[in-house]
Design a protein around this motif. Structure first.
Motif, PDB file in Angstrom:
ATOM      1  N   TYR A 227       0.794  -1.222   0.000  1.00 10.84           N
ATOM      2  CA  TYR A 227       0.000   0.000   0.000  1.00 10.84           C
ATOM      3  C   TYR A 227       0.829   1.276   0.000  1.00 10.84           C
ATOM      4  N   TRP A 228       2.109   1.179   0.232  1.00 12.60           N
ATOM      5  CA  TRP A 228       2.936   2.361   0.048  1.00 12.60           C
ATOM      6  C   TRP A 228       3.688   2.270  -1.282  1.00 12.60           C
ATOM      7  N   TYR A 229       4.311   1.111  -1.498  1.00 16.39           N
ATOM      8  CA  TYR A 229       5.021   0.931  -2.760  1.00 16.39           C
ATOM      9  C   TYR A 229       4.081   0.546  -3.894  1.00 16.39           C
ATOM     10  N   SER A 230       2.815   0.277  -3.574  1.00 16.35           N
ATOM     11  CA  SER A 230       1.787  -0.079  -4.564  1.00 16.35           C
ATOM     12  C   SER A 230       2.177  -1.271  -5.419  1.00 16.35           C
ATOM     13  N   GLU A 231       2.829  -2.207  -4.811  1.00 18.08           N
ATOM     14  CA  GLU A 231       3.253  -3.385  -5.572  1.00 18.08           C
ATOM     15  C   GLU A 231       2.148  -4.427  -5.627  1.00 18.08           C
ATOM     16  N   SER A 232       2.237  -5.259  -6.633  1.00 16.19           N
ATOM     17  CA  SER A 232       1.279  -6.349  -6.725  1.00 16.19           C
ATOM     18  C   SER A 232       1.676  -7.441  -5.731  1.00 16.19           C
ATOM     19  N   VAL A 233       0.726  -8.302  -5.460  1.00 13.65           N
ATOM     20  CA  VAL A 233       0.999  -9.402  -4.528  1.00 13.65           C
ATOM     21  C   VAL A 233       2.117 -10.278  -5.073  1.00 13.65           C
ATOM     22  N   GLU A 234       2.075 -10.488  -6.359  1.00 10.22           N
ATOM     23  CA  GLU A 234       3.103 -11.351  -6.975  1.00 10.22           C
ATOM     24  C   GLU A 234       4.476 -10.712  -6.870  1.00 10.22           C
ATOM     25  N   ASP A 235       4.543  -9.412  -7.082  1.00 13.88           N
ATOM     26  CA  ASP A 235       5.831  -8.725  -6.997  1.00 13.88           C
ATOM     27  C   ASP A 235       6.368  -8.762  -5.569  1.00 13.88           C
ATOM     28  N   ILE A 236       5.469  -8.602  -4.623  1.00 15.45           N
ATOM     29  CA  ILE A 236       5.896  -8.660  -3.222  1.00 15.45           C
ATOM     30  C   ILE A 236       6.430 -10.045  -2.897  1.00 15.45           C
ATOM     31  N   ALA A 237       5.717 -11.035  -3.367  1.00 11.45           N
ATOM     32  CA  ALA A 237       6.151 -12.403  -3.109  1.00 11.45           C
ATOM     33  C   ALA A 237       7.536 -12.633  -3.711  1.00 11.45           C
ATOM     34  N   ALA A 238       7.737 -12.116  -4.912  1.00 15.94           N
ATOM     35  CA  ALA A 238       9.049 -12.277  -5.571  1.00 15.94           C
ATOM     36  C   ALA A 238      10.114 -11.485  -4.821  1.00 15.94           C
ATOM     37  N   PHE A 239       9.765 -10.310  -4.361  1.00 14.63           N
ATOM     38  CA  PHE A 239      10.728  -9.440  -3.683  1.00 14.63           C
ATOM     39  C   PHE A 239      11.264 -10.100  -2.423  1.00 14.63           C
ATOM     40  N   TYR A 240      10.339 -10.729  -1.685  1.00 14.36           N
ATOM     41  CA  TYR A 240      10.745 -11.351  -0.425  1.00 14.36           C
ATOM     42  C   TYR A 240      10.961 -12.845  -0.547  1.00 14.36           C
ATOM     43  N   ASP A 241      10.834 -13.332  -1.743  1.00 14.17           N
ATOM     44  CA  ASP A 241      10.984 -14.777  -1.963  1.00 14.17           C
ATOM     45  C   ASP A 241       9.993 -15.550  -1.097  1.00 14.17           C
ATOM     46  N   MET A 242       8.759 -15.150  -1.216  1.00 14.03           N
ATOM     47  CA  MET A 242       7.700 -15.790  -0.443  1.00 14.03           C
ATOM     48  C   MET A 242       6.656 -16.320  -1.405  1.00 14.03           C
ATOM     49  N   ASN A 243       5.745 -17.067  -0.857  1.00 11.60           N
ATOM     50  CA  ASN A 243       4.621 -17.564  -1.636  1.00 11.60           C
ATOM     51  C   ASN A 243       3.563 -16.455  -1.740  1.00 11.60           C
ATOM     52  N   ALA A 244       2.966 -16.314  -2.899  1.00  6.40           N
ATOM     53  CA  ALA A 244       1.980 -15.251  -3.106  1.00  6.40           C
ATOM     54  C   ALA A 244       0.781 -15.410  -2.173  1.00  6.40           C
ATOM     55  N   LYS A 245       0.411 -16.623  -1.905  1.00 10.97           N
ATOM     56  CA  LYS A 245      -0.738 -16.838  -1.022  1.00 10.97           C
ATOM     57  C   LYS A 245      -0.387 -16.426   0.403  1.00 10.97           C
ATOM     58  N   THR A 246       0.841 -16.626   0.768  1.00  6.80           N
ATOM     59  CA  THR A 246       1.265 -16.176   2.090  1.00  6.80           C
ATOM     60  C   THR A 246       1.175 -14.657   2.181  1.00  6.80           C
ATOM     61  N   VAL A 247       1.611 -14.002   1.136  1.00 10.57           N
ATOM     62  CA  VAL A 247       1.512 -12.545   1.092  1.00 10.57           C
ATOM     63  C   VAL A 247       0.056 -12.118   1.225  1.00 10.57           C
ATOM     64  N   ALA A 248      -0.807 -12.792   0.490  1.00 17.48           N
ATOM     65  CA  ALA A 248      -2.233 -12.457   0.551  1.00 17.48           C
ATOM     66  C   ALA A 248      -2.782 -12.667   1.957  1.00 17.48           C
ATOM     67  N   THR A 249      -2.334 -13.718   2.602  1.00 17.60           N
ATOM     68  CA  THR A 249      -2.778 -13.989   3.972  1.00 17.60           C
ATOM     69  C   THR A 249      -2.360 -12.863   4.907  1.00 17.60           C
ATOM     70  N   TYR A 250      -1.112 -12.478   4.803  1.00 17.08           N
ATOM     71  CA  TYR A 250      -0.618 -11.422   5.686  1.00 17.08           C
ATOM     72  C   TYR A 250      -1.406 -10.135   5.476  1.00 17.08           C
ATOM     73  N   LEU A 251      -1.649  -9.796   4.199  1.00 15.30           N
ATOM     74  CA  LEU A 251      -2.376  -8.563   3.897  1.00 15.30           C
ATOM     75  C   LEU A 251      -3.786  -8.634   4.468  1.00 15.30           C
ATOM     76  N   PHE A 252      -4.402  -9.769   4.303  1.00 21.70           N
ATOM     77  CA  PHE A 252      -5.756  -9.988   4.803  1.00 21.70           C
ATOM     78  C   PHE A 252      -5.812  -9.748   6.310  1.00 21.70           C
ATOM     79  N   ARG A 253      -4.852 -10.287   7.018  1.00 19.79           N
ATOM     80  CA  ARG A 253      -4.869 -10.157   8.476  1.00 19.79           C
ATOM     81  C   ARG A 253      -4.632  -8.712   8.902  1.00 19.79           C
ATOM     82  N   VAL A 254      -3.686  -8.081   8.281  1.00 18.09           N
ATOM     83  CA  VAL A 254      -3.380  -6.714   8.701  1.00 18.09           C
ATOM     84  C   VAL A 254      -4.539  -5.788   8.371  1.00 18.09           C
TER      85      VAL A 254
END
Lengths: 205, 836
Positions: free
Chosen positions: A162-189
């Motif tokens: 929400y600050w860098y306006s990145e897509s979930v996929e880009d975030i996942a790639a940036f941190y070397d994480m799974n996209a669904k994990t990223v989505a989970t974290y965003l959902f919770r926050v």
């Protein structure tokens, strides 16, 4: 005094090998030395275009906003003396991009940005709105305080979305994480942010 | 757009958060939690004693920062199949959790008062006579060991008031949760993570997932710890120098085999509106969700889970950490946040030995970070060895608070000698000490750490205080030091937000003790200079700003609650749920439309206008005043001269009090009637204003032009006069043209399901001309109205023109008045169809 330079987009290959640190650039700004703007561009141009590109799809709009941000930095330092020179122009840039953004014009919408805005709408209960009387800066402080209470992994993912306006996929790639994990974290926050905004009274009831 | 406002707010978050997210390393597991913002006086240097009761040893000096410890932890080698004792060589006992004393969520049902799934938690306490610290004897406190439902009570009293102002029914739902106070109710705090816990439970138990990672025959905290260790090892945390140790192979295999992602559909019911929202969540099974599940359903919270020594001494598995465990132990006399932080980070010397960080290290790091940026900071972080045990405990502490599991520790904490709560040193713990603690938390809300550098800085910093002239007005130096020490220790066991700690302690005290009513008087704190009130303030979560909440809490859960008699008048006027109102509104709407009931023309000017909405709203607020637990109600009950009487003509007031008892309960304009009337007026107004903005503007304008009719404004004015007579400094005023409360009510009413479905309410009966019969003249009038509205419309020139009620009755098909309605009436007269 307006710097007498022409701002031309230069790609990463044209970046100089050595760049000044932030303190030195600020010093140049205080001396009204136009070299300061060139140094800032050399340091942060890629980041600026990256950020504005996540919001605006038109190249011309992007260039205009980036240049406008440099002008704003030149105009505001001094008297301002930001602690962090990297984020300072980025914030100005984002404000410019948000103002420029024609949200209601579907043709010019950046779909990822629109989706992230829609996601943020979840943080505000139906039929309500964030208190307009609160300044953006005050709200920013409050959200910062909230983010600090969250686990670091959630916090970083949220900021990238929400600050860098990145897509979930880009975030996942940036941190070397799974996209669904990223989505989970965003959902919770988002859910916790919603509760925070309501509890602290930042949402019109 | 409200989400744009939020987006702009996010755009203005602190720079270090932006920088942190730009760090390419995977988000690390250790968390930057808030700690107490200010350091204490030099307790150690001063050799402070008496901080703990005599039964506990005095605080020892810390291990010297330069002490050299062998690099290798004192462990025995472990085989793949078995792990042996670690460090101390003591016999290892695996802590087995007791069988669950927590009811399964599947056994819960929606609370009728809240409309959302209630969390049931069985109290593990038994009946006994309790005494609190100090000399205060308490009455016998009986803890109900049966499952109890959550009491849905908003923490901030000011929000109670606002929510009534916005939505009468939400408070009606609260009253349903507190019917007869025949016995002391049991307070159960809310689990903020219940949705995540439910989803995780559903996933784990629905798929019969084996969480016994260490294969010792039971699922307990050490399995979650094993999961955590595996998780950070899998992410190959490169940020700190610690490599995460080595995961025993049997654990690693089981961890890797676990399914970790799942979908879940959760239905959350908004307790205010009853609205259901289905969240489609992509969940990841991680340490956080496991802790949600474990602390919600599988165990009571234990202090052991928060103590590094517990894991060092009892964990059977050997993770082969590369730093000595002796350095990270928090012995019994060092269980406080200061030592927790200090022992969390270790620095490796050039000779391979370890030491704690010093303030010189921290100062140097801080300067270098400022000049060289994030990269340097990251390199510095790579020199830091972070205890994974501490990282895990931070997760436990965080989730314990989110799930409210840590509330279970309040009793133990309050009744033990962990920390001395006698802040004013008068020999007893009483509410004055809680006031001192609340005042401290006003100065030091939380740690507000900015970055990892802050962690390092604080771990290296001497334990010194920030006692200054400003603080001197409220605290002696001894009081300040005691308060700091108290929070330092309390933060070890609870989420280290000081205000949250105060809330816990105050709640516990009020459950066990009756207190002097003066503590619920906002003026008491103003006179002491502890608070200045702004009734419109959003953030009143200190004791001073929330006296109404604490008074109500005391009356509900305290020893005196059994004596409290319920007000029959309150129940009669406010004892309705949102469901009651949703059920009543369609019938009310129809009866008004058909002329059976009078229109809600409150100001008796013959028209339905914004004035009716505004006056009805404010008059109903007057009726609520005696029961308001917010600041305004508290003050009015205490000082009757503050009572609000809005300046309406007597005939308007009589109209309100007399002519609108359509549920025949003897009270005109009770909460149900008021809400129905407000919705009717709102619907009517919406049909006449071109858009929402125009209606909002009309409401705003009326508010601004008639301050004498606005409850809030009248109260503010009364308060100013009152303060002059009391010689109390005036509070901060906001713009008198604020219409927030009225506007808020509009939005909330519009979310009622019966309002949303207003267009699908039952249609008319065909009696267009209102003569009591349905005949051809009704069909003719419809056609006349459509073809010649200037003569036969609502304001038509002809006698016998259609009326508003007639128009409603004419709409037999619910599609608005059209020639089709005339046709249906004719067909009905020919016996070809029913009217509806």
């Amino acid at each position: 005094m307006v710097p007498n330079v022409v701002f031309i987009y230069r790609g990463p290959h044209e970046r100089r090998a050595e760049t000044l640190d932030d303190a030195s650039i600020i010093k140049l700004l205080f001396e009204r030395n136009e070299q300061a703007v060139k140094e800032m561009k050399a340091n942060y141009e890629n980041l600026c275009y990256y950020i504005v590109g996540n919001i605006l799809s038109q190249k011309e709009d992007q260039e205009e906003c980036v240049n406008s941000a440099y002008m704003d930095v030149w105009s505001s330092i001094p008297p301002n003396k930001p602690d962090n020179l990297k984020t300072y122009p980025c914030k100005l840039l984002k404000n410019c991009a948000l103002n420029r953004k024609k949200y209601n014009t579907a043709a010019k919408r950046n779909p990822d940005f629109s989706v992230s805005l829609d996601e943020l709408a979840e943080c505000i209960p139906d039929g309500r709105s964030v208190e307009e009387r609160i300044s953006d800066q005050q709200l920013g402080k409050a959200i910062s305080a909230f983010l600090r209470t969250q686990p670091e992994k959630y916090r970083k993912v949220f900021v990238r979305r929400y600050w860098y306006s990145e897509s979930v996929e880009d975030i996942a790639a940036f941190y070397d994480m799974n996209a669904k994990t990223v989505a989970t974290y965003l959902f919770r926050v988002r859910k916790k942010l919603k509760a925070f905004l309501q509890k602290e009274g930042y949402v019109d009831e | 757009m409200s989400d744009m406002k939020l987006y702009r707010g996010i755009n203005n978050i602190d720079d270090d958060l932006i920088e942190e997210a730009n760090c390419k390393q995977k988000p690390v597991i250790h968390h930057c939690y808030a700690i107490a913002a200010s350091a204490a006086a030099v307790l150690i240097a001063a050799g402070a004693t008496g901080m703990f009761n005599n039964s506990r040893p005095a605080r020892k000096l810390d291990i010297s920062e330069n002490a050299v410890v062998s690099e290798s932890p004192v462990t025995t080698s472990s085989s793949d199949a078995e792990s042996s004792a670690v460090t101390s060589g003591k016999s290892v006992t695996t802590s087995c959790t007791s069988s669950s004393t927590v009811s399964s969520v599947s056994d819960t049902k929606s609370s009728p008062s809240t409309g959302r799934p209630a969390t049931t938690v069985s109290s593990s306490y038994t009946d006994k006579t309790e005494t609190f610290i100090g000399d205060n004897k308490t009455e016998a406190v009986h803890y109900d060991s049966s499952s109890v439902q959550n009491y849905d009570f908003e923490f901030e009293g000011s929000i109670i008031m606002k929510k009534y102002a916005a939505l009468l029914s939400s408070l009606l739902m609260l009253t349903n949760g507190t019917t007869a106070h025949a016995q002391q109710e049991v307070y159960v705090p809310e689990n903020d993570d219940i949705v995540c816990a439910e989803a995780t439970k559903e996933f784990i138990e629905g798929n019969d997932i084996d969480l016994d990672l260490n294969s010792d025959g039971t699922f307990d905290i050490f399995d979650i710890y094993a999961f955590y260790r595996s998780e950070i090892s899998e992410r190959n945390d490169l940020v700190s120098a610690s490599t995460g140790g080595k995961i025993p192979e049997n654990i690693w295999k089981k961890y890797k085999a676990l399914p970790k992602e799942y979908l879940s559909n959760e239905t959350v019911i908004d307790p205010e509106t009853g609205e259901k929202t289905v969240y489609h969540g992509n969940y990841t099974l991680d340490t956080i969700s496991l802790l949600d599940y474990y602390l919600t359903y599988k165990t009571d919270m234990k202090t052991d889970y928060l103590e590094p020594d517990f894991y060092i001494d009892n964990c059977k598995e050997d993770y082969q950490d590369d730093f000595p465990y002796e350095f990270i132990k928090n012995d019994v006399d060092k269980r406080n946040m200061w030592n927790f932080q200090k022992t969390m980070y270790l620095k490796k010397n050039d000779d391979g030995t370890f030491r704690y960080y010093t303030s010189e290290d921290a100062d140097q790091l801080s300067e270098q970070f400022k000049s060289n940026g994030l990269d340097y900071m990251m390199k510095c972080m790579k020199q830091v060895h972070i205890s994974p045990i501490h990282g895990f405990i931070q997760d436990v502490r965080y989730i314990a608070h989110e799930t409210a599991a840590d509330y279970q520790l309040v009793k133990e904490f309050a009744e033990s000698d962990y920390a001395d709560p006698d802040i004013d040193s008068n020999g007893k713990f009483d509410f004055d000490d809680i006031v001192k603690l609340a005042s401290y938390s006003h100065f030091c809300i939380d740690g507000n750490r900015n970055s990892f550098i802050d962690d390092i800085f604080r771990s290296g910093q001497d334990y010194n205080g920030t006692y200054n002239d400003h603080i001197r007005e409220q605290f002696t130096e001894n009081e300040w030091n005691k308060a700091l020490s108290f929070f330092d220790t309390a933060g070890f066991y609870f989420n280290d937000n000081n205000r949250e700690i105060v809330r816990y302690i105050a709640q516990y005290y009020l459950i066990n003790n009756e207190v002097d009513d003066k503590y619920f008087d906002p003026s008491y704190y103003e006179e002491k200079g502890l608070a200045q009130y702004n009734p419109r303030s959003y953030n009143n979560d200190e004791i001073f700003g929330n006296t109404g909440y604490y008074k109500h809490f005391s009356e509900t859960y305290g020893p005196a609650s059994a004596r409290k008699e319920e007000s029959p008048e309150f129940k009669k006027r406010f004892g309705f749920t949102q469901d009651d109102i949703n059920a009543a509104f369609p019938d009310y709407y129809k009866k008004v439309k058909t002329g059976v009931l009078p229109k809600p023309d409150i100001d008796l000017n013959g028209k339905i206008e914004v004035a009716d909405y505004n006056i009805l709203y404010n008059l109903s607020y007057e009726e609520y005043s005696p029961y308001d637990y917010g600041y305004i109600g508290s003050m009015i009950r205490r000082y009757p001269e503050l009572n609000v009487v809005i300046d309406v003509p007597q005939n308007v007031r009589d109209n309100f009090n007399t002519n609108f008892d359509f549920n025949n309960n003897g009270i005109s304009c009770d909460a149900l009637e008021t809400d129905c009337m407000l919705m009717y007026i709102l619907n009517d107004l919406e049909s006449r204003y071109s858009d929402k903005d125009e209606l909002d503007k009309a409401l705003d304008t009326y508010y601004a032009e008639h301050p004498e009719l606005q409850y809030y404004e009248v109260f503010i004015k009364n308060l100013e006069e009152f303060k002059k007579t009391q010689n109390i400094e005036s509070t901060e005023q906001q713009n008198i043209a604020e219409t927030a409360n009225v506007m808020k009510s509009v939005e909330i009413l519009k979310s009622y399901s019966s309002f949303i479905n207003i267009n699908s309410l039952p249609t008319g009966n065909g009696d267009t001309n209102g003569d009591g019969n349905v005949d051809i003249s009704d069909a003719v009038l419809i056609m006349q109205y459509i073809s010649n509205p200037s003569k036969y419309g609502i304001n038509g020139s002809e006698n016998g023109h259609i009326t508003d009620e007639g128009r409603y009755r004419a709409d037999v098909d619910g599609e608005g008045v059209t020639n089709m309605d005339a046709l249906i009436i004719q067909k009905h007269l020919l016996g070809l169809c029913d009217i509806n």
